[in-house]
Scaffold this active site. Structure first.
Site, PDB file in Angstrom:
ATOM      1  N   ASP A 154      -6.676  -5.962  -6.598  1.00  0.00           N
ATOM      2  CA  ASP A 154      -6.452  -6.767  -5.328  1.00  0.00           C
ATOM      3  C   ASP A 154      -7.613  -7.520  -5.045  1.00  0.00           C
ATOM      4  O   ASP A 154      -8.379  -7.203  -3.927  1.00  0.00           O
ATOM      5  CB  ASP A 154      -5.987  -5.608  -4.027  1.00  0.00           C
ATOM      6  CG  ASP A 154      -5.613  -6.483  -2.705  1.00  0.00           C
ATOM      7  OD1 ASP A 154      -5.256  -7.550  -3.148  1.00  0.00           O
ATOM      8  OD2 ASP A 154      -5.778  -6.127  -1.664  1.00  0.00           O
ATOM      9  N   ASP A 178     -16.183  -1.670  -5.015  1.00  0.00           N
ATOM     10  CA  ASP A 178     -16.511  -3.067  -4.323  1.00  0.00           C
ATOM     11  C   ASP A 178     -17.845  -3.295  -4.501  1.00  0.00           C
ATOM     12  O   ASP A 178     -18.853  -2.647  -4.665  1.00  0.00           O
ATOM     13  CB  ASP A 178     -16.165  -2.907  -2.938  1.00  0.00           C
ATOM     14  CG  ASP A 178     -15.845  -4.263  -2.537  1.00  0.00           C
ATOM     15  OD1 ASP A 178     -14.725  -4.471  -2.322  1.00  0.00           O
ATOM     16  OD2 ASP A 178     -16.747  -5.120  -2.336  1.00  0.00           O
ATOM     17  N   CYS A 235      -3.871 -13.199  -3.693  1.00  0.00           N
ATOM     18  CA  CYS A 235      -3.461 -13.748  -2.337  1.00  0.00           C
ATOM     19  C   CYS A 235      -3.832 -15.268  -2.244  1.00  0.00           C
ATOM     20  O   CYS A 235      -4.003 -15.633  -1.208  1.00  0.00           O
ATOM     21  CB  CYS A 235      -4.321 -12.936  -1.446  1.00  0.00           C
ATOM     22  SG  CYS A 235      -6.068 -13.254  -1.620  1.00  0.00           S
ATOM     23  N   PHE A 293     -11.981  -3.936  -5.762  1.00  0.00           N
ATOM     24  CA  PHE A 293     -11.937  -4.563  -4.852  1.00  0.00           C
ATOM     25  C   PHE A 293     -11.469  -4.172  -3.398  1.00  0.00           C
ATOM     26  O   PHE A 293     -10.734  -4.723  -2.751  1.00  0.00           O
ATOM     27  CB  PHE A 293     -11.237  -5.999  -5.130  1.00  0.00           C
ATOM     28  CG  PHE A 293     -11.653  -6.729  -6.359  1.00  0.00           C
ATOM     29  CD1 PHE A 293     -12.604  -7.553  -6.566  1.00  0.00           C
ATOM     30  CD2 PHE A 293     -10.581  -6.397  -7.479  1.00  0.00           C
ATOM     31  CE1 PHE A 293     -12.717  -8.201  -7.486  1.00  0.00           C
ATOM     32  CE2 PHE A 293     -11.026  -7.207  -8.687  1.00  0.00           C
ATOM     33  CZ  PHE A 293     -12.100  -7.921  -8.731  1.00  0.00           C
ATOM     34  N   ARG A 298       0.822  -1.221  -0.020  1.00  0.00           N
ATOM     35  CA  ARG A 298      -0.299  -0.035   0.009  1.00  0.00           C
ATOM     36  C   ARG A 298       0.846   1.219   0.051  1.00  0.00           C
ATOM     37  O   ARG A 298       0.657   2.364  -0.638  1.00  0.00           O
ATOM     38  CB  ARG A 298      -0.825   0.131   1.150  1.00  0.00           C
ATOM     39  CG  ARG A 298      -1.772  -1.260   1.177  1.00  0.00           C
ATOM     40  CD  ARG A 298      -2.472  -1.222   2.619  1.00  0.00           C
ATOM     41  NE  ARG A 298      -3.387  -2.382   2.733  1.00  0.00           N
ATOM     42  CZ  ARG A 298      -3.928  -3.368   3.500  1.00  0.00           C
ATOM     43  NH1 ARG A 298      -2.924  -3.055   4.708  1.00  0.00           N
ATOM     44  NH2 ARG A 298      -4.486  -4.263   3.451  1.00  0.00           N
TER      45      ARG A 298
END
Length: 409
Positions: free
Chosen positions: A313, A265, A353, A243, A227
């Site tokens: 992300d 989102d 992730c 996201f 970040r």
């Protein structure tokens, strides 16, 4: 001189021996050649030996799981008493103090499971509260000994810890024969805070954390330095954060001096949380959009896009090997759309992730997306998870986060 062994013994095959000698802590049910005549109690400590009987380690037995033993030690002289676990907790905290900046210690991952030799245990620190997730029966049984030590070790170092909250509302517990639950862990002789909400500060950005209902333990700490990398590039740019969830990348971009940031989102709840965090930080160069990224990016391509910096992300698109192919199609779709949307010279931050979406697969996907979008990628930076989520070589499950920063030309 080795101490005399009193633990039940499990003899494993050559495949398991190779994995254990290579540093992996798991013994699978199918790799066991010989088990004790009388089945030991679930969650108890057992020894693991090679086909020829050589000691390989000691770990927690899990009778309901395909992962039958999780090693905690390879030293035959270890005594697994309170002092042993205190040393291990102290070691984990000392590591965080070494690899993190002092300001980051109030919001960090304190215990990262196998990477810290606490198999199946996650402990996150959110200011004055520790939030745990216990996914192995051995760690579940150890809680009365271990959890008070977590608070003791931090308090001995001058840290304020007011309580320990358990987030065991995770389906994986069923594989260990454990029920889901969440709530305060009772520290002996102590009361716990009345609220299950707190505030943390990361990279100078303040976040509201609902550790009772938030995703996983309440907040994702693994991207803290990624970040910061986005914030460093954001000045003067028009940023779209897809996201966004809690708004973390968007907030860092806004604080970094972006001309305008849109946080998007599919979840209205996430957007409300991101708005709250923006207000807390006094950021007025942000707007918010409740829309599915898979619909948003094609719509912007048709309508025309004002953005010259896009952040992707997403949550893990795959949590199993069998769904990797579909996941990679999803990753390619959003990355292709983002590359097409950006003006030449624009910037793309993209992450995954998922452990199963390996770095090789992710790079292959990015190359294919760039080719189809008729774009070339100029690599600025490649990063992984923050060092409080250490990657233990020999244990590929600890290596999961991929993060790339590109200029799209």
């Amino acid at each position: 001189m080795k101490s005399e062994r009193t633990y039940p013994v499990y003899r494993v095959n050559k495949h398991a021996e190779g994995l254990l000698v290579g540093g992996h802590p798991w013994v699978y049910e199918n790799d066991i050649l010989e088990a004790p005549g009388t089945t030991p109690e679930n969650g108890t400590l057992v020894d693991v030996v090679s086909p020829k009987g050589a000691y390989l380690g000691t770990g927690f037995l899990s009778l309901k799981s395909k992962i039958r033993v999780r090693l905690i030690s390879r030293n035959a002289n270890d005594t697994f008493d309170t002092a042993f676990w205190r040393r291990r907790v102290e070691y984990a905290w000392a590591y965080r103090k070494t690899v993190l900046e002092p300001a980051d210690l109030s919001a960090c991952r304190f215990i990262f499971g196998e990477a810290d030799q606490f198999p199946g245990l996650t402990v996150d620190r959110f200011n004055n509260v520790l939030v745990t997730q216990t996914l192995s029966v051995g760690m579940e049984k150890l809680k009365p000994v271990l959890f008070p030590l977590l608070a003791e070790v931090l308090r001995a170092d001058g840290q304020t810890i007011d309580g320990i909250y358990e987030r065991n509302d995770e389906a994986l517990r069923a594989k260990e024969g454990l029920e889901q639950n969440k709530g305060w862990f009772t520290l002996p002789g102590e009361s716990h805070p009345e609220t299950t909400q707190t505030e943390i500060c990361e990279n100078g950005v303040y976040y509201h954390v609902d550790f009772e209902n938030g995703q996983k333990t309440g907040f994702s700490l693994d991207q803290k330095y990624n970040r910061r990398a986005v914030a460093r590039l954001a000045a003067g740019h028009t940023v779209l954060d897809c996201f966004t969830h809690t708004g973390s990348f968007a907030l860092n971009a806004a604080k970094g001096g972006a001309a305008r940031v849109t946080a998007a989102d599919i979840s209205a709840e996430a957007i409300a949380m991101a708005k709250r965090n923006a207000e807390r930080n006094g950021l007025d160069n942000m707007d918010f959009l409740c829309e599915d990224t898979f619909a948003l990016l094609p719509r912007l391509e048709k309508e025309g896009s004002p953005y010259d910096f896009i952040i992707l992300d997403p949550p893990a698109f795959t949590k199993a090997r069998r769904t990797v192919e579909n996941a990679m199609r999803g990753y390619k779709e959003i990355n292709y759309r983002a590359m097409k949307l950006l003006p030449r010279g624009g910037y793309l931050a993209t992450a995954s992730c998922s452990h199963f979406a390996t770095e090789d697969l992710f790079i292959k996907m990015l190359r294919a997306a760039a080719k189809d979008a008729h774009r070339q990628l100029r690599q600025i930076e490649v990063k992984q998870q923050a060092p409080d989520h250490p990657i233990l070589w020999g244990v590929p499950e600890t290596n999961y986060l991929k993060f790339f920063l590109f200029q799209v030309i």
